[in-house]
Design an enzyme around this catalytic site. Sequence first.
Site, PDB file in Angstrom:
ATOM      1  N   SER A 105       0.823  -1.213   0.000  1.00 51.55           N
ATOM      2  CA  SER A 105       0.000   0.000   0.000  1.00 51.55           C
ATOM      3  C   SER A 105       0.854   1.259   0.000  1.00 51.55           C
ATOM      4  CB  SER A 105      -0.921   0.003   1.223  1.00 51.55           C
ATOM      5  OG  SER A 105      -1.745  -1.132   1.238  1.00 51.55           O
ATOM      6  N   ASN A 106       1.963   1.252   0.755  1.00 55.66           N
ATOM      7  CA  ASN A 106       2.817   2.431   0.827  1.00 55.66           C
ATOM      8  C   ASN A 106       3.648   2.657  -0.431  1.00 55.66           C
ATOM      9  OD1 ASN A 106       2.600   3.600   3.723  1.00 55.66           O
ATOM     10  ND2 ASN A 106       2.685   1.377   4.003  1.00 55.66           N
ATOM     11  N   TYR A 128      -2.618 -10.845   2.421  1.00 55.30           N
ATOM     12  CA  TYR A 128      -2.509  -9.452   2.858  1.00 55.30           C
ATOM     13  C   TYR A 128      -3.894  -8.917   3.136  1.00 55.30           C
ATOM     14  CZ  TYR A 128      -1.138  -4.472   2.634  1.00 55.30           C
ATOM     15  OH  TYR A 128      -0.922  -3.129   2.916  1.00 55.30           O
ATOM     16  N   LYS A 160       0.082 -10.973   6.267  1.00 57.50           N
ATOM     17  CA  LYS A 160       0.336  -9.636   6.812  1.00 57.50           C
ATOM     18  C   LYS A 160      -1.022  -9.075   7.198  1.00 57.50           C
ATOM     19  CE  LYS A 160       1.476  -4.867   5.822  1.00 57.50           C
ATOM     20  NZ  LYS A 160       1.600  -3.819   4.787  1.00 57.50           N
ATOM     21  N   SER A 219      -2.979  -6.016   8.810  1.00 55.67           N
ATOM     22  CA  SER A 219      -2.854  -4.598   9.136  1.00 55.67           C
ATOM     23  C   SER A 219      -4.043  -4.053   9.912  1.00 55.67           C
ATOM     24  CB  SER A 219      -2.671  -3.786   7.840  1.00 55.67           C
ATOM     25  OG  SER A 219      -1.490  -4.162   7.172  1.00 55.67           O
ATOM     26  N   GLY A 258       1.093  -5.684  10.607  1.00 56.71           N
ATOM     27  CA  GLY A 258       1.078  -4.749   9.493  1.00 56.71           C
ATOM     28  C   GLY A 258       1.324  -3.311   9.867  1.00 56.71           C
ATOM     29  N   VAL A 317       5.673  -5.836   8.974  1.00 53.98           N
ATOM     30  CA  VAL A 317       5.798  -5.037   7.749  1.00 53.98           C
ATOM     31  C   VAL A 317       5.268  -3.666   8.119  1.00 53.98           C
ATOM     32  CG1 VAL A 317       5.165  -4.803   5.323  1.00 53.98           C
ATOM     33  CG2 VAL A 317       5.447  -7.088   6.328  1.00 53.98           C
TER      34      VAL A 317
END
Length: 333
Positions: free
Chosen positions: A83-84, A174, A202, A204, A228, A245
Site C-alpha cells: 500500500s505504501n 494481505y 500480513k 494490518s 502490518g 511489515v
Amino acid sequence: MAFSTRLASSLRPALAALHWAAPRQCRGLSTSQGSEPSLDLGGIFPPLATPFSPSQEVDYTQLEGNLHHYASIPFRGLVVLGSNGEYPYLAPRERVEVVSCVRRALPRDRLLLAGSGCESTQATIELTVSMAEAGADVALVVTPCYYRGAMTTAALVHHYTEVGDASPIPMVLYSVPANTGLDLPMEAVITLAQHPNIIGIKDSGGDITRMGLMVHKTRQEDFQVLAGSAGFLLASYAVGASGGVCALANVLGDPLCQLDHLCRKGQWQEARDLQHRLIEPNTAVTRRFGIPGLKKAMEWFGYYGGPCRAPLAPLSPAQVEELRSAFSANGWL
C-alpha cells in the site's frame, strides 16, 4: 490474456523447480525440518515508498539511493508494491520494473516480497508469475475488494487457492481493511494456512485478539503472522507474531529492528519504552497523514521522499508542522 494464462501454467513447474532448487541460504530459506518454517519471515520489512520525480515518473535513481541507505539496517527483507508503494497508481510495466530494480540492488540474503494482488484471479496469477520472473522471493497478495459484497469466505478461499496453486513462489496473504473495507475472514485464513504454498499473512487491521487467534489456530501449519504496523508491533510479538511489515521502517528502520531484537530477547521493559515512543510517529505516517506524511518524514531522515502521484496531494504547511511535532515530541528529531 488467454495465451498469458496458458504460458503461466506451462512455466509454473519449471519456475517452481528453479526456485526450490536454488541454494537455500541465498534466498533466506531454512534448511531445518520439523517445526521450523520453510521460509523464515521473522524480522522487520519496510514496505518501500515508490519515489517519483517532480513530473511523477518513477525515479529509479532515487530508489537505488534509498536502497543503498537501507542496506546498513538489519532488515529481514523489503516489501515492494504494498500500500505504501502506491501500488494502485503504477502501471503493470512499472510494477515489474520496480521489482527488478530492487532485486538487482538487494543482497541475496534479504527477502524480497512483491505485491501482486489484482481484482481478478487470472490477473493476480499472471502478475505473480511476472514478479517471480523479476526476482521476487514471495508474493504478497491483497484481498480483492471491488465487489466486496460478493467476497464471501468461499470466494476468497477459492481465489487464494487458485493463486497459491499457480504461483511459482510462496505466497503471503494481505489483509488491510483500512484500504479495502474487507477483513479476510478468520475461517478463510485457517483454511488457507493449510495450503503448502501459502506461508503467512500480513495483517494490518490492528486487532490483537484476532492476530493471537490466528497464531493459535495455525500453529500446526507452516504459517507465520506478520504485524502490518509499527503501532502494535510489541503486542503482536507478545501473541506470537513472527515479524512486522511497518511503514515507519522507511523512516525509523534501526529503532524498529531494535524493538524486534528486544522482543526476541524477552527484554520487555526496554521494548515497551521504545514501543511507546514509536506510536505517535507511526500514527502520523499512517492513519493521520498517510503516504504524503511518510514521504515528508523520509526527507528529514536522509532518504528521498518526493511527491506522490495524483490524486494524492502534498501536506499543507500546518500538517507538516503537526507531523514534525509527532517525531520531535518523542525524541526522534
